[in-house]
Motif scaffolding. Structure first.
Motif, PDB file in Angstrom:
ATOM      1  N   PHE A 257       0.869  -1.201  -0.092  1.00  0.00           N
ATOM      2  CA  PHE A 257      -0.061   0.212  -0.041  1.00  0.00           C
ATOM      3  C   PHE A 257       1.003   1.353   0.220  1.00  0.00           C
ATOM      4  N   GLN A 258       1.796   1.255   0.556  1.00  0.00           N
ATOM      5  CA  GLN A 258       2.897   2.345   0.708  1.00  0.00           C
ATOM      6  C   GLN A 258       3.935   2.274  -0.311  1.00  0.00           C
ATOM      7  N   LEU A 259       4.633   3.427  -0.650  1.00  0.00           N
ATOM      8  CA  LEU A 259       5.887   3.455  -1.589  1.00  0.00           C
ATOM      9  C   LEU A 259       7.000   3.561  -1.035  1.00  0.00           C
ATOM     10  N   SER A 260       7.136   3.761   0.312  1.00  0.00           N
ATOM     11  CA  SER A 260       8.342   4.067   1.060  1.00  0.00           C
ATOM     12  C   SER A 260       8.811   2.696   1.675  1.00  0.00           C
ATOM     13  N   PRO A 261       9.950   2.595   2.033  1.00  0.00           N
ATOM     14  CA  PRO A 261      10.514   1.317   2.644  1.00  0.00           C
ATOM     15  C   PRO A 261       9.827   1.056   4.037  1.00  0.00           C
ATOM     16  N   VAL A 262       9.609  -0.318   4.211  1.00  0.00           N
ATOM     17  CA  VAL A 262       8.694  -0.592   5.441  1.00  0.00           C
ATOM     18  C   VAL A 262       9.843  -1.056   6.333  1.00  0.00           C
ATOM     19  N   ASN A 263       9.961  -0.680   7.656  1.00  0.00           N
ATOM     20  CA  ASN A 263      10.968  -0.965   8.459  1.00  0.00           C
ATOM     21  C   ASN A 263      10.673  -1.817   9.558  1.00  0.00           C
ATOM     22  N   ALA A 264       9.193  -1.909  10.030  1.00  0.00           N
ATOM     23  CA  ALA A 264       8.765  -2.574  11.081  1.00  0.00           C
ATOM     24  C   ALA A 264       7.363  -3.245  10.823  1.00  0.00           C
ATOM     25  N   LEU A 265       7.175  -4.186  11.848  1.00  0.00           N
ATOM     26  CA  LEU A 265       5.710  -5.016  11.767  1.00  0.00           C
ATOM     27  C   LEU A 265       5.435  -5.412  13.218  1.00  0.00           C
ATOM     28  N   ALA A 266       4.222  -5.330  13.377  1.00  0.00           N
ATOM     29  CA  ALA A 266       3.701  -5.814  14.712  1.00  0.00           C
ATOM     30  C   ALA A 266       2.309  -6.641  14.331  1.00  0.00           C
ATOM     31  N   LEU A 267       1.986  -7.674  15.313  1.00  0.00           N
ATOM     32  CA  LEU A 267       0.766  -8.164  15.095  1.00  0.00           C
ATOM     33  C   LEU A 267      -0.165  -8.074  16.434  1.00  0.00           C
ATOM     34  N   SER A 268      -1.258  -7.878  16.362  1.00  0.00           N
ATOM     35  CA  SER A 268      -2.359  -7.673  17.222  1.00  0.00           C
ATOM     36  C   SER A 268      -3.297  -8.777  17.320  1.00  0.00           C
ATOM     37  N   LEU A 269      -3.135  -9.687  18.230  1.00  0.00           N
ATOM     38  CA  LEU A 269      -4.304 -10.789  18.242  1.00  0.00           C
ATOM     39  C   LEU A 269      -4.942 -10.815  19.478  1.00  0.00           C
ATOM     40  N   SER A 270      -6.292 -10.815  19.123  1.00  0.00           N
ATOM     41  CA  SER A 270      -7.394 -10.931  20.164  1.00  0.00           C
ATOM     42  C   SER A 270      -8.137 -12.312  20.164  1.00  0.00           C
ATOM     43  N   PRO A 271      -8.074 -12.948  21.197  1.00  0.00           N
ATOM     44  CA  PRO A 271      -8.627 -14.383  21.347  1.00  0.00           C
ATOM     45  C   PRO A 271      -9.967 -14.260  20.889  1.00  0.00           C
ATOM     46  N   GLY A 272     -10.380 -15.035  20.054  1.00  0.00           N
ATOM     47  CA  GLY A 272     -11.937 -15.020  19.401  1.00  0.00           C
ATOM     48  C   GLY A 272     -12.392 -14.101  18.578  1.00  0.00           C
ATOM     49  N   SER A 273     -11.319 -12.990  18.381  1.00  0.00           N
ATOM     50  CA  SER A 273     -11.763 -11.527  17.932  1.00  0.00           C
ATOM     51  C   SER A 273     -11.074 -11.225  16.599  1.00  0.00           C
ATOM     52  N   SER A 274     -10.382 -10.118  16.495  1.00  0.00           N
ATOM     53  CA  SER A 274      -9.752  -9.565  15.284  1.00  0.00           C
ATOM     54  C   SER A 274      -8.157  -9.944  15.375  1.00  0.00           C
ATOM     55  N   CYS A 275      -7.714  -9.863  14.030  1.00  0.00           N
ATOM     56  CA  CYS A 275      -6.375  -9.978  13.762  1.00  0.00           C
ATOM     57  C   CYS A 275      -5.817  -8.821  13.147  1.00  0.00           C
ATOM     58  N   LEU A 276      -4.944  -7.989  13.585  1.00  0.00           N
ATOM     59  CA  LEU A 276      -4.480  -7.042  12.872  1.00  0.00           C
ATOM     60  C   LEU A 276      -3.148  -6.784  12.639  1.00  0.00           C
ATOM     61  N   LEU A 277      -2.586  -6.610  11.457  1.00  0.00           N
ATOM     62  CA  LEU A 277      -1.188  -6.335  11.049  1.00  0.00           C
ATOM     63  C   LEU A 277      -0.710  -4.894  10.930  1.00  0.00           C
ATOM     64  N   TYR A 278       0.217  -4.428  11.652  1.00  0.00           N
ATOM     65  CA  TYR A 278       0.633  -3.074  11.477  1.00  0.00           C
ATOM     66  C   TYR A 278       1.789  -3.018  11.039  1.00  0.00           C
ATOM     67  N   SER A 279       2.109  -2.054  10.016  1.00  0.00           N
ATOM     68  CA  SER A 279       3.286  -1.875   9.375  1.00  0.00           C
ATOM     69  C   SER A 279       3.814  -0.243   9.407  1.00  0.00           C
TER      70      SER A 279
END
Length: 467
Positions: free
Chosen positions: A290-312
């Protein structure tokens, strides 16, 4: 390999007292709210400092340095405390409880275990600190160059070194820090000792990131050589190696619920990989670009039985996030958070909270609103005088008021520990109309003070040698 044992924090502080970097300029949000120390529940007591939600600017507060005698240090804590301000209506309070300046170069990576905090730096040393009082327990010196990535799981510590190899340590002894080296990956092949050909299992450039799938006992490493390698730790061998990106690989995370591996790169892409069932090989399942610039970091947020979000986090200062569909498993772009003025270098997600460290020398704390993907910036933490290179967060208490310890390291060669308390969202806030993303971004474009960067960092930046 050398090991050095425990030193009392007071002895350490006496030795390095002249070089301790007490924050001379801390900013705590538009209202200048901050915390003094750990207090009880929601009541606004003396010593607390609060920060407003959705804040975009920071006001500077000068804090004079106070000399501390050894006698006073023995009687009191050497921790740096913040000035007293209170505001009973804000969602977060924090303060810096420790600030240490290292002479061994920049810290590149932080890892947490149940008992220890580990740091890896430009030197060949891996330092160990006791949680949560930050007593230095000792260090490992492997004589193999820079330590750019470390990862702790259970009683194992994985470290990467300047010789492009991985070392596995047993750190089960908690009373006195006496690590034992369990393995070096890849193992030295006696048949290759006199051969000009290099070990094909070994990375050819710096190993920049590391992650561990404890269910499958697979260790993943990402490198500047654009490859990802998977290692069977118990067998001490590489079971898969594949070219993952067109640029340096900067971060790697694992979803332990389904085994998916996420990688990001300087080529501006985030990729999702899955291991072939019953095999060791991996296939690409999705590319998120989605972004044009270099991606330096990732994090994953997991909620039991709920949503899963990936951050960059990328070099344009933007944090993008994707939400996983429950039915198809596909990741859809959910939006982005804007607030940092330079590159985002590190991310940590814990529950509904996201911590981001940036080249602008600040740490931002974000909270996802319950039931949707809207994020509010709860605080802008300042205290470092150079880019915040790495972060780690541990949960202290999880009641109505969530207590956390945040560990940060900067390219100003300082290592800081912050105590953070996050109060629950007020019901009145939930009843208000939801502010759309464009308005949040517009609010976040208000004038701010320029970050104060260390001269050594500016020099490295101009020379193009800062990561």
């Amino acid at each position: 390999m050398e090991f050095h044992g425990e030193r009392n924090l007071w002895t350490f502080m006496d030795e390095e007292r002249k070089s301790i970097n007490l924050p001379r300029r801390l900013s705590f949000g538009n209202n200048g709210h901050h915390q003094h120390q750990h207090h009880h529940q929601n009541s606004p007591e003396p010593g607390m400092h609060f920060t407003p939600a959705r804040q975009s600017a920071a006001s500077a507060t000068s804090i004079p340095q106070r000399p501390m005698s050894p006698e006073r240090a023995q009687a009191e804590t050497p921790w740096t405390l913040s000035p007293v301000r209170t505001s009973p209506t804000q969602p977060l309070l924090y303060h810096c409880i420790a600030s240490l300046h290292r002479h061994e170069g920049n810290i590149f990576t932080i890892a947490l275990s149940k008992d220890f905090i580990f740091t890896g730096s430009e030197s060949s040393r891996i330092h160990a600190w006791k949680q949560p009082d930050c007593t230095e327990m000792g260090y490992i010196k492997a004589n193999s160059g820079q330590v750019r990535a470390i990862f702790a799981y259970g009683k194992m510590l994985f470290t990467t070194h300047g010789d492009f190899k991985i070392r596995v340590w047993d750190v089960s002894c908690t009373e006195s820090f006496k690590p034992k080296k369990m393995a070096t990956l890849p193992q030295r092949n006696p048949l290759m000792l006199f051969s000009k050909n290099k070990n094909t299992q070994q990375h050819r450039e710096y190993i920049s990131c590391i992650a561990y799938n404890h269910d499958d006992r697979l260790l993943y490493t990402g490198s500047w050589d654009k490859t990802v390698k998977a290692w069977k730790v118990n067998e001490k061998r590489c079971v898969d190696s594949f070219i993952a990106h067109e640029g340096h690989i900067n971060a790697i995370v694992i979803n332990h619920e389904d085994g998916c591996v996420f990688t990001c790169s300087s080529d501006g892409s985030v990729k999702i990989w899955r291991r072939v069932f019953g095999e060791s090989s991996h296939i690409l399942t999705m590319t998120l670009k989605f972004q044009l610039s270099p991606v330096n970091a990732l994090a994953l947020s997991l909620s039991p039985g709920s949503s899963c979000l990936l951050y960059s986090g990328s070099s344009d200062g933007i944090i993008n996030f994707w939400e996983k569909e429950k039915t198809s498993g596909r990741y859809n772009h959910g939006g982005f958070m804007q607030g940092h003025h330079f590159a985002v270098l590190c991310l940590v997600a814990i529950g509904e909270l996201v911590f981001s460290g940036s080249e602008d020398a600040t740490i931002r704390v974000w909270r996802r609103e319950e039931g949707n993907c809207f994020h509010a910036c709860l605080a802008v933490i300042e205290g470092h005088h150079g880019p915040v290179r790495c972060l780690a967060v541990s949960l202290e208490t999880e009641n109505a008021v969530k207590g956390l310890l945040v560990y940060s390291a900067s390219l100003d060669q300082t290592f800081k520990v912050w105590r953070v308390k996050v109060f629950p969202s007020e019901k009145t806030v939930l009843d208000e109309p939801v502010i759309d993303q464009q308005r949040e971004i517009a609010d976040d474009m208000s004038p701010v003070l320029s970050p104060v960067l260390s001269p050594s960092w500016v020099e490295k930046k101009l020379q193009g040698n800062y990561f």
